[in-house]
Design a protein around this motif. Structure first.
Motif, PDB file in Angstrom:
ATOM      1  N   ASP A  56      11.148  -4.379  -7.748  1.00 33.53           N
ATOM      2  CA  ASP A  56       9.753  -4.562  -8.133  1.00 33.53           C
ATOM      3  C   ASP A  56       8.869  -3.803  -7.152  1.00 33.53           C
ATOM      4  OD1 ASP A  56       7.279  -5.342  -8.991  1.00 33.53           O
ATOM      5  OD2 ASP A  56       7.660  -7.497  -8.910  1.00 33.53           O
ATOM      6  N   ILE A  57       8.223  -2.747  -7.635  1.00 32.70           N
ATOM      7  CA  ILE A  57       7.304  -1.960  -6.799  1.00 32.70           C
ATOM      8  C   ILE A  57       5.919  -1.915  -7.448  1.00 32.70           C
ATOM      9  CG2 ILE A  57       9.007  -0.536  -5.622  1.00 32.70           C
ATOM     10  CD1 ILE A  57       8.663   1.557  -7.700  1.00 32.70           C
ATOM     11  N   SER A  58       5.608  -2.915  -8.230  1.00 31.39           N
ATOM     12  CA  SER A  58       4.328  -2.979  -8.933  1.00 31.39           C
ATOM     13  C   SER A  58       3.170  -3.125  -7.952  1.00 31.39           C
ATOM     14  CB  SER A  58       4.327  -4.167  -9.899  1.00 31.39           C
ATOM     15  OG  SER A  58       5.432  -4.110 -10.771  1.00 31.39           O
ATOM     16  N   GLY A  59       1.986  -2.680  -8.398  1.00 28.11           N
ATOM     17  CA  GLY A  59       0.783  -2.904  -7.611  1.00 28.11           C
ATOM     18  C   GLY A  59       0.654  -2.039  -6.384  1.00 28.11           C
ATOM     19  N   ASN A  60       1.433  -0.942  -6.285  1.00 32.78           N
ATOM     20  CA  ASN A  60       1.269   0.026  -5.212  1.00 32.78           C
ATOM     21  C   ASN A  60       0.467   1.221  -5.742  1.00 32.78           C
ATOM     22  OD1 ASN A  60       2.905  -0.806  -2.666  1.00 32.78           O
ATOM     23  ND2 ASN A  60       4.245  -1.333  -4.371  1.00 32.78           N
TER      24      ASN A  60
ATOM     25  N   LEU B 149       0.833  -1.208   0.000  1.00 35.00           N
ATOM     26  CA  LEU B 149       0.000   0.000   0.000  1.00 35.00           C
ATOM     27  C   LEU B 149       0.865   1.254   0.000  1.00 35.00           C
ATOM     28  CD1 LEU B 149      -2.624  -1.158   2.675  1.00 35.00           C
ATOM     29  CD2 LEU B 149      -2.873  -1.195   0.190  1.00 35.00           C
ATOM     30  N   LEU B 150       2.041   1.160  -0.638  1.00 37.55           N
ATOM     31  CA  LEU B 150       2.960   2.291  -0.667  1.00 37.55           C
ATOM     32  C   LEU B 150       2.386   3.422  -1.515  1.00 37.55           C
ATOM     33  CD1 LEU B 150       6.322   0.375  -1.217  1.00 37.55           C
ATOM     34  CD2 LEU B 150       5.498   1.375   0.914  1.00 37.55           C
ATOM     35  N   ALA B 151       2.263   4.594  -0.914  1.00 44.86           N
ATOM     36  CA  ALA B 151       1.810   5.779  -1.649  1.00 44.86           C
ATOM     37  C   ALA B 151       2.976   6.697  -1.983  1.00 44.86           C
ATOM     38  CB  ALA B 151       0.763   6.536  -0.835  1.00 44.86           C
TER      39      ALA B 151
END
Length: 474
Positions: free
Chosen positions: A242-246, A223-225
């Motif tokens: 990989d920081i996908s899907g945040n 849930l990284l904003a």
């Protein structure tokens, strides 16, 4: 009276012996469980153990004597609530232990006493909720630890204490909401860290400063904003991030060298990358312009598919001179500028499928001397141009392509399996003499439906994330 004493002593001895060598239905242990002896020889064949059942309160004796030269042990179809206390006394040479999907609930101290030979431990898909402090004391040579798909909510600064040889750590798909600053500080040899699929909203600054050997880091599906741009600046050997899907509307990355960045499905609207990067996957975002990369001449792979880029004006790819793979699929494009690929002389794969392109200048492809794969299906191709494209470029250079899946009733014709439409003043070959304007209108409607569907999907993803956040707050 004195005659009763030997009789009482005999009863005590009998009770003790019965407790020691009892079966699963033996006497209660001092901790409230059952004192049981499990003969693993009856359950294990060729390092695979099946049908083993160990309750949380069971005191387990695995074997009467240590079993030497047993290097690997895998438990499947077993119900094991805890690792038996004497596991590493029974198997002193054990190097690999798999207890995946075994309903493991807890660790007990000292859990890994005598586990100095253990190198790989796989405890994924269990019910662990906590990694107690100093629990891995004794497992000094552990190199691989997988704890994915458990119920972990909290980690401590000393959860991984003593694991100085650890290289591969997976904590994916747990319920972690935050990380202590020093949780990974002792893992100086760590190479691969997987934190994907948790509930992390932010990372403490400096959390990876001691992990200078790290090569792969996954923070996907959290849930990284926000993402601290200096977070990985001290990582000289990092090859994959990989920081996908945040939920990252704007992102700035700052590092010296990185082989691969995965940042898809983040609703990204702006991206800036400082440093050398080789492969960049940005599909399914909200980009309306190309990422700003001062050292773009090092990029070899760029995936911009499923972004609302529209028609690329000017020559935005002029700095991407080393590109080998370029994906512009589903980018709301209906035309490509004549000199767009002028600098891409090394390009091997080009994807412009799922757009609304009708016709192009054939000279657009003059610079693509190295092209081997060209995907251009699912467009609004004019049949006459498509025949020219196939004969003078695709077939002439023996370039691989993919056929269309468009339904025959929605098109005028196919050229080598690619759907196309004729000019409005020409007769359709597929409509029994009807004017092809109807087919053209159908193609426009088809692409409008496709664009609307993609928009709804993106909005659904956002709503789903909002519901997840509300659920967590409740």
């Amino acid at each position: 009276m004195w005659l009763l004493q030997p009789l009482l002593l005999a009863l005590v001895v009998c009770t003790v012996l019965r407790s020691t060598i009892g079966s699963a239905s033996g006497a209660a242990s001092p901790t409230g469980g059952q004192l049981r002896r499990i003969w693993l020889q009856d359950h294990c064949t060729a390092n695979i153990c099946t049908g083993v059942e160990i309750g949380r309160n069971d005191y387990v004796i695995l074997s009467q004597a240590p079993i030497a030269k047993q290097l690997m042990l895998t438990f499947i179809n077993s119900s094991i609530a805890k690792i038996p206390h004497l596991m590493f006394d029974t198997f002193p040479d054990l190097q690999l232990l798999r207890m995946e999907n075994c309903t493991l609930e807890t660790f007990e101290k000292p859990q890994f006493e005598g586990a100095s030979n253990l190198m790989s431990l796989f405890l994924g898909h269990n019910r662990l909720k906590d990694i107690p402090k100093n629990i891995f004391l004794g497992a000094d040579n552990l190199a691989t630890l997988h704890l994915e798909n458990n119920l972990l909510k909290v980690l401590h600064n000393h959860s991984f204490h003593a694991l100085k040889e650890l290289k591969d750590l997976s904590l994916a798909d747990n319920q972690l909401e935050q990380l202590p600053l020093g949780v990974f500080a002792g893992l100086r040899k760590l190479l691969d860290l997987n934190l994907a699929g948790n509930r992390l909203r932010a990372l403490p600054r400096g959390i990876f400063d001691k992990n200078l050997n790290m090569t792969r880091l996954s923070l996907a599906r959290n849930l990284l904003a926000t993402f601290e741009s200096e977070l990985l600046k001290l990582q000289p050997r990092l090859t994959l991030l990989d920081i996908s899907g945040n939920i990252l509307h704007e992102l700035t990355l700052n590092f010296s060298l990185l082989e691969q960045v995965l940042a898809h499905s983040c609703d990204l609207r702006r991206l800036t990358v400082y440093g050398v990067i080789k492969e960049l996957d940005l599909h399914n975002n909200s980009l309306r312009e190309l990422p700003h990369i001062p050292l773009a001449s090092n990029v070899t792979s760029l995936d911009l598919s499923q972004n609302p880029l529209g028609n690329l004006q000017g020559n935005p790819l002029r700095r991407f001179t080393a590109l080998l793979r370029l994906n512009l699929s589903a980018t709301n494009t209906n035309e490509l500028a004549e000199g767009l690929f002028k600098k891409q002389t090394h390009l091997q794969m080009l994807d412009i499928s799922a757009n609304t392109i009708y016709s192009l200048k054939i000279t657009l492809f003059d610079s693509l001397k190295a092209l081997q794969y060209f995907y251009f299906q699912q467009n609004n191709w004019n049949c006459d141009f498509l025949q020219l494209l196939m004969s003078s470029f695709v077939k002439k250079r023996d370039i691989s392509f993919m056929e269309d899946l468009t339904a025959p009733e929605l098109v005028d014709d196919y050229v080598d399996g690619i759907a196309c439409w004729y000019e409005s003043d020409k007769i359709s070959k597929k409509c029994d003499g009807a004017n092809s304007e109807a087919a053209l209108e159908l193609s426009i409607v088809r692409n409008e439906i496709k664009a609307f569907t993609e928009l709804v999907e993106k909005k659904f993803v956002r709503v789903y994330r909002m519901l997840e956040e509300m659920k967590l707050k409740l």
